[in-house]
Design a protein around this motif. Sequence first.
Motif, mmCIF file in Angstrom:
data_model
loop_
_atom_site.group_PDB
_atom_site.id
_atom_site.type_symbol
_atom_site.label_atom_id
_atom_site.label_comp_id
_atom_site.label_asym_id
_atom_site.label_seq_id
_atom_site.Cartn_x
_atom_site.Cartn_y
_atom_site.Cartn_z
ATOM 1 N N PHE A 46 -26.106 11.098 -16.457
ATOM 2 C CA PHE A 46 -26.194 9.973 -17.374
ATOM 3 C C PHE A 46 -25.924 8.703 -16.567
ATOM 4 C CE2 PHE A 46 -25.270 13.577 -20.030
ATOM 5 C CZ PHE A 46 -26.053 13.372 -21.152
ATOM 6 N N LYS A 47 -27.006 8.125 -16.061
ATOM 7 C CA LYS A 47 -26.927 6.888 -15.266
ATOM 8 C C LYS A 47 -25.903 7.001 -14.147
ATOM 9 C CE LYS A 47 -28.683 4.308 -19.078
ATOM 10 N NZ LYS A 47 -28.387 3.770 -20.367
ATOM 11 N N GLY A 48 -26.000 8.091 -13.390
ATOM 12 C CA GLY A 48 -25.131 8.280 -12.233
ATOM 13 C C GLY A 48 -23.838 9.015 -12.498
ATOM 14 N N GLN A 49 -23.554 9.298 -13.751
ATOM 15 C CA GLN A 49 -22.337 10.031 -14.095
ATOM 16 C C GLN A 49 -22.712 11.410 -14.639
ATOM 17 O OE1 GLN A 49 -19.632 7.821 -16.488
ATOM 18 N NE2 GLN A 49 -18.197 9.491 -16.707
ATOM 19 N N SER A 50 -22.071 12.438 -14.101
ATOM 20 C CA SER A 50 -22.346 13.813 -14.523
ATOM 21 C C SER A 50 -21.478 14.176 -15.725
ATOM 22 C CB SER A 50 -22.054 14.756 -13.357
ATOM 23 O OG SER A 50 -22.341 16.083 -13.729
ATOM 24 N N SER A 51 -22.124 14.694 -16.773
ATOM 25 C CA SER A 51 -21.415 15.107 -17.983
ATOM 26 C C SER A 51 -22.052 16.368 -18.536
ATOM 27 C CB SER A 51 -21.483 14.019 -19.057
ATOM 28 O OG SER A 51 -20.798 12.867 -18.655
ATOM 29 N N PRO A 52 -21.245 17.218 -19.190
ATOM 30 C CA PRO A 52 -21.810 18.425 -19.788
ATOM 31 C C PRO A 52 -22.680 18.081 -21.001
ATOM 32 C CG PRO A 52 -19.470 18.260 -20.302
ATOM 33 C CD PRO A 52 -19.804 17.124 -19.374
ATOM 34 N N PHE A 53 -23.747 18.853 -21.159
ATOM 35 C CA PHE A 53 -24.648 18.687 -22.297
ATOM 36 C C PHE A 53 -25.126 20.060 -22.725
ATOM 37 C CE2 PHE A 53 -28.917 18.035 -24.096
ATOM 38 C CZ PHE A 53 -28.601 17.129 -25.100
ATOM 39 N N SER A 54 -25.146 20.307 -24.021
ATOM 40 C CA SER A 54 -25.577 21.605 -24.542
ATOM 41 C C SER A 54 -27.084 21.646 -24.708
ATOM 42 C CB SER A 54 -24.916 21.886 -25.892
ATOM 43 O OG SER A 54 -23.527 21.987 -25.726
ATOM 44 N N ILE A 55 -27.678 22.728 -24.204
ATOM 45 C CA ILE A 55 -29.093 22.987 -24.451
ATOM 46 C C ILE A 55 -29.188 24.302 -25.214
ATOM 47 C CG2 ILE A 55 -29.958 21.702 -22.460
ATOM 48 C CD1 ILE A 55 -30.369 24.395 -21.031
ATOM 49 N N ASN A 86 -30.516 12.938 -17.998
ATOM 50 C CA ASN A 86 -31.518 13.784 -17.359
ATOM 51 C C ASN A 86 -30.961 15.172 -17.099
ATOM 52 O OD1 ASN A 86 -33.846 11.968 -16.763
ATOM 53 N ND2 ASN A 86 -32.245 10.810 -15.735
ATOM 54 N N ILE A 87 -31.712 16.177 -17.489
ATOM 55 C CA ILE A 87 -31.381 17.555 -17.135
ATOM 56 C C ILE A 87 -31.848 17.737 -15.700
ATOM 57 C CG2 ILE A 87 -31.827 19.992 -17.626
ATOM 58 C CD1 ILE A 87 -32.348 19.109 -20.580
ATOM 59 N N PRO A 88 -30.991 18.253 -14.818
ATOM 60 C CA PRO A 88 -31.379 18.388 -13.405
ATOM 61 C C PRO A 88 -32.663 19.200 -13.224
ATOM 62 C CG PRO A 88 -29.040 18.842 -13.673
ATOM 63 C CD PRO A 88 -29.636 18.729 -15.053
ATOM 64 N N ASN A 89 -33.488 18.770 -12.264
ATOM 65 C CA ASN A 89 -34.743 19.470 -11.982
ATOM 66 C C ASN A 89 -34.510 20.931 -11.622
ATOM 67 O OD1 ASN A 89 -36.578 17.441 -12.545
ATOM 68 N ND2 ASN A 89 -36.454 16.602 -10.483
ATOM 69 N N ARG A 90 -33.434 21.226 -10.888
ATOM 70 C CA ARG A 90 -33.166 22.616 -10.501
ATOM 71 C C ARG A 90 -32.944 23.483 -11.741
ATOM 72 N NH1 ARG A 90 -27.827 23.392 -10.985
ATOM 73 N NH2 ARG A 90 -26.473 21.593 -10.801
ATOM 74 N N VAL A 91 -32.346 22.920 -12.776
ATOM 75 C CA VAL A 91 -32.140 23.666 -14.027
ATOM 76 C C VAL A 91 -33.483 23.894 -14.711
ATOM 77 C CG1 VAL A 91 -31.126 23.579 -16.346
ATOM 78 C CG2 VAL A 91 -29.769 22.854 -14.360
ATOM 79 N N LYS A 92 -34.297 22.848 -14.792
ATOM 80 C CA LYS A 92 -35.606 22.968 -15.447
ATOM 81 C C LYS A 92 -36.510 23.949 -14.695
ATOM 82 C CE LYS A 92 -36.022 18.384 -15.730
ATOM 83 N NZ LYS A 92 -36.532 17.044 -16.077
ATOM 84 N N GLU A 93 -36.486 23.880 -13.360
ATOM 85 C CA GLU A 93 -37.298 24.806 -12.573
ATOM 86 C C GLU A 93 -36.837 26.247 -12.751
ATOM 87 O OE1 GLU A 93 -36.891 23.152 -8.654
ATOM 88 O OE2 GLU A 93 -38.165 21.431 -9.137
#
Length: 94
Positions: A14-23, A49-56
Motif C-alpha cells: 500500500f504505497k510502499g507500506q506492507s500490510s496484510p490483506f485477505s483474499i 497491490n497484491i504481489p506479482n509472485r502471489v498472483k503468478e
Amino acid sequence: MADSIKKFTVQCDFKGQSSPFSIYIGNPKSDAHPIHHQDSWLVKERGGNIPNRVKESLQKLYKLSQENGISFSELCAYAITVVNNSDKKDDSKK
C-alpha cells in the motif's frame, strides 16, 4: 466441480507500506486470473497491490487444479501447508 471458498491473508503493498490483506479463493471463471476482481478492487478502492509472485503462484495452482480436476481452493490450502511446514523445518536448522 464443487469448490469451497477459503480465506487467505497475503502481505500487500500500500504505497510502499506492507500490510496484510485477505483474499478469497473459490471457483474462478476460467477466462480470467483467479483473483482478478479482488486485485482490481484493491487497486481502485484501496490503492494496494497484491504481489506479482502471489498472483503468478495462484495462476500456476489454478492451471494445475484444472489439469488434474481438483479443487482450486483445496490445492491452495495444501500448497500453503507445504510452504509453512518447509519454513518451520528451515527455521529449526538455524
